[in-house]
Design an enzyme around this catalytic site. Structure first.
Site, mmCIF file in Angstrom:
data_model
loop_
_atom_site.group_PDB
_atom_site.id
_atom_site.type_symbol
_atom_site.label_atom_id
_atom_site.label_comp_id
_atom_site.label_asym_id
_atom_site.label_seq_id
_atom_site.Cartn_x
_atom_site.Cartn_y
_atom_site.Cartn_z
ATOM 1 N N GLY A 162 68.732 -29.352 62.804
ATOM 2 C CA GLY A 162 67.945 -29.485 61.582
ATOM 3 C C GLY A 162 67.356 -30.869 61.429
ATOM 4 O O GLY A 162 67.949 -31.849 61.827
ATOM 5 N N THR A 163 66.185 -30.945 60.851
ATOM 6 C CA THR A 163 65.547 -32.226 60.565
ATOM 7 C C THR A 163 64.934 -32.147 59.177
ATOM 8 O O THR A 163 63.717 -32.151 59.015
ATOM 9 C CB THR A 163 64.463 -32.560 61.601
ATOM 10 O OG1 THR A 163 63.534 -31.467 61.663
ATOM 11 C CG2 THR A 163 65.071 -32.774 62.973
ATOM 12 N N VAL A 164 65.795 -32.049 58.156
ATOM 13 C CA VAL A 164 65.309 -31.942 56.791
ATOM 14 C C VAL A 164 65.705 -33.179 56.008
ATOM 15 O O VAL A 164 66.572 -33.921 56.414
ATOM 16 C CB VAL A 164 65.867 -30.676 56.093
ATOM 17 C CG1 VAL A 164 65.478 -29.442 56.849
ATOM 18 C CG2 VAL A 164 67.378 -30.747 55.968
ATOM 19 N N GLY A 198 65.454 -36.277 65.468
ATOM 20 C CA GLY A 198 65.409 -35.650 64.152
ATOM 21 C C GLY A 198 66.806 -35.664 63.563
ATOM 22 O O GLY A 198 67.793 -35.586 64.299
ATOM 23 N N TRP A 199 66.897 -35.774 62.242
ATOM 24 C CA TRP A 199 68.221 -35.920 61.634
ATOM 25 C C TRP A 199 68.326 -35.125 60.329
ATOM 26 O O TRP A 199 67.318 -34.762 59.714
ATOM 27 C CB TRP A 199 68.525 -37.393 61.346
ATOM 28 C CG TRP A 199 67.643 -38.014 60.293
ATOM 29 C CD1 TRP A 199 66.457 -38.658 60.484
ATOM 30 C CD2 TRP A 199 67.882 -38.020 58.876
ATOM 31 N NE1 TRP A 199 65.926 -39.072 59.282
ATOM 32 C CE2 TRP A 199 66.788 -38.692 58.269
ATOM 33 C CE3 TRP A 199 68.900 -37.538 58.059
ATOM 34 C CZ2 TRP A 199 66.694 -38.882 56.898
ATOM 35 C CZ3 TRP A 199 68.815 -37.728 56.680
ATOM 36 C CH2 TRP A 199 67.710 -38.401 56.131
#
Length: 621
Positions: free
Chosen positions: A29-31, A485-486
């Site tokens: 996920g990268t939100v 992405g984090w």
């Protein structure tokens, strides 16, 4: 000649064969943090899904002065502060001398790794291993019968001897119980006064690490405040020097440079007060001695006569641990946290590549490479900013006169290039079969309070008393990538006493709540083990959370389940598994009351325990 049974077990032999049959995790996920807290991330949507990684019954919180485990589990105390490790060492006694402590297990156990020996056929000996375990610091009131007041020279030497690294053989019997092999030739103590340390890499020999006692700038006495750890694919142990600044002091009126202040050096330190009798800790006389601490130290546990190597290419700061993995093309990649409020997460990439079976070559990989600091953007993207002289403004015109200066004062370089200040970055863990990386951010009372630590998506809570866990995935699933992405894997909190962000993320409930995540490790099957070092008052905003604990998480679904609660006053820290995962070794640091046997010993004692299932199965499954 090296005994065949003492040869290291290669990395590929330590992986569970079942991993090749598991579906590799393909997404990360990268939100934004705001989306995560609002419950809109892919992670929070998956929390309610069942997990197949763990079946043990969750344990409740506890304030009892004992170790609490799930039904069907049991433990033994493997080793405690003061237990004899070396041949001929004295048994524990509070009145033991510095000479006695040199042969005994150190105080306040912390990070550790297990290194299996080889059997007669060259395979993994499941029942014989070497345990390398840190001793981070000492408790004065328990170490001395006088409570730590008016220290003698021998008292100081005893305290120094109780620091460092313990390396010793352990053996398992038919009942799945492990014991220390007290007379093994493999056993050693690398303590605070040991002369077995060598500076390697770019900083070795530089004027910044030269002292009156070592004009070469290469030979260091001792290692201190050994906190977390790492384990390399080539079978060596990485011990991490954290709060080294606390041991140094100076007479009143001593002036300190900006660089020294950035690392917390002061006249009083942590009131160890060693400098009046141990002159090398006197910053007024030996200002460069502190520059010889704060490094990652590589130790060969299989060779008790080997030197321990302080790897300067990996940067100097308050190292919590080092999570080491390999890039797609075989470069060694180490992720590291600097455990202080408002400091940074780093990555090191080796110059050379790993060679399967070539241990001599692989043991040079950490001598040279490139250091980076992490920048977490609010949109869920991130980048690694290179800390190399001549790049990103790190030039003489801006006060950075060499690569050696940058490595010695890595904090200054990371701050200059705009890396993201974090809420005490502690342990980092790499998933065994996916490029996902996790890092615990323990807490930060200065977040949103001090101007240099503003709120941001990666650290979204003002003052953050509970801490959180961040995760990232490198671009193209390659740890060598400069972008990632984090998202936020978990925001610790208390849904019983708090609301909104302070209640925690969707995967934190009344049944698994915790504060101050610290220790972090994956087992071979991909379970994420989370250890805490937080507020155990069980009062106020922490009401109902009890003593410090260890939990297990599914890194995909986000499901978290409490596995263990420790005795009063302790931190749960340090974790390593036997190769077959039928035993997990866990550290109980600074117990405050009667555990494990204060009635007999006179004081509580920091210890390593060995946990197993009563049916002999895989721990945590």
């Amino acid at each position: 000649m090296e005994n065949d049974q003492h040869k290291p077990v290669e990395f590929h032999n330590l992986l569970n064969p079942a991993m090749s049959r598991r579906q590799i995790i393909k997404t990360g996920g990268t939100v934004s943090a705001a989306g995560f807290l609002a419950g809109t991330s892919a992670l929070s949507q998956a929390v309610s899904q069942a997990t197949t990684l763990m079946s043990f019954p969750a344990v409740p919180t506890s304030t009892a002065d004992t170790v609490v485990l799930p039904e069907g589990y049991e433990y033994d105390v493997l080793v405690s502060w003061g237990d004899p490790i070396l041949k001929g060492a004295s048994k524990f006694d509070v009145e033991n001398s510095a000479e006695d402590q040199l042969g005994q297990y150190g105080d306040n156990t912390d990070g550790m790794s297990l290194f299996h020996l080889t059997d007669k056929d060259g395979g993994v000996d499941e029942d014989r291993a070497i345990l390398a375990a840190n001793s981070e610091y000492i408790n004065k009131k328990f170490m001395h019968t006088h409570g730590g007041e008016n220290l003698t020279a021998d008292d100081v030497r005893k305290e120094i001897a109780a620091h460092g690294v313990n390396v010793f053989e352990v053996k398992r019997n038919w009942f799945n119980k492990w014991k220390v092999v007290k007379n093994s030739d493999l056993n050693r103590r690398l303590h605070g006064n040991a002369d077995e340390f060598v500076l390697t890499g770019p900083v070795a020999g530089h004027p910044l690490v030269q002292t009156d006692m070592d004009r070469t700038g290469t030979k260091v006495i001792g290692t201190l405040n050994n906190c977390g750890n790492g384990q390399t694919p080539w079978g060596t142990y990485l011990t991490c020097e954290e709060n080294f600044n606390g041991y140094f002091g100076a007479p009143a009126g001593t002036a300190f440079s900006d660089e020294q202040k950035a690392y917390g050096l002061s006249e009083t330190g942590f009131d160890y007060n060693w400098w009046p009798t141990e002159e090398r800790f006197n910053l007024a006389k030996h200002p460069n001695e502190a520059n010889r601490f704060g490094w990652i130290v590589e130790i060969d546990p299989y060779n008790p006569s080997s030197k321990a190597m302080k790897r300067t290419a990996m940067g100097r700061f308050k190292h919590e641990n080092a999570a080491l993995t390999l890039s797609k093309d075989g470069h060694a990649v180490a992720y590291m946290g600097d455990d202080e409020r408002g400091e940074f997460i780093y990555k090191f990439i080796s110059r050379d590549t790993y060679r399967e079976g070539d241990r001599a070559h692989n043991m040079t990989l950490l001598e040279n490479g490139t250091l980076y600091a992490a920048k977490f953007n609010d949109n869920g993207s991130g980048e690694w900013v290179e800390l190399t002289y001549g790049k990103n403004g790190l030039t003489q015109a801006n006060g950075f006169d060499s690569q050696e200066y940058i490595l010695v004062y890595a904090r200054l370089a990371a701050r200059f290039v705009g890396a993201t200040t974090m809420d005490r970055p502690e342990w980092v863990a790499c998933h065994p079969s996916s490029p996902m990386v996790f890092c615990t951010l323990t807490n930060n009372k200065y977040r949103g309070v001090r101007d240099n630590q503003p709120l941001n998506a990666a650290n979204p809570r003002e003052e953050n008393p509970f801490g959180h866990i961040i995760r990232w995935v490198p671009e193209n699933r390659d740890h060598k990538a400069s972008r990632f992405g984090w998202d936020l894997f978990a925001m610790a909190g208390n849904p019983e006493t708090q609301s909104g962000a302070m209640a925690g993320s969707d995967n934190v409930s009344a049944d698994n709540m915790f504060n101050s995540p610290d220790g972090l490790m994956f087992d071979n099957d991909g379970r994420l083990w989370i250890q805490t070092d937080g507020n155990y008052s069980n009062e106020g905003i922490f009401a109902g959370q009890g003593n410090n604990q260890m939990l297990v998480a599914d890194p995909v679904s986000g499901h978290i389940r409490r596995f263990m609660v420790g005795p009063n006053g302790c931190e749960i820290t340090g974790i390593t598994f036997s190769n077959d995962q039928r035993t997990v070794f866990v550290g109980i640091q600074h117990p405050s009351n009667a555990w494990p046997n204060a009635e007999k010993d006179g004081v509580p004692r920091s210890s390593v325990i060995a946990i197993r299932r009563e049916d002999g199965g895989i721990v945590g499954a």
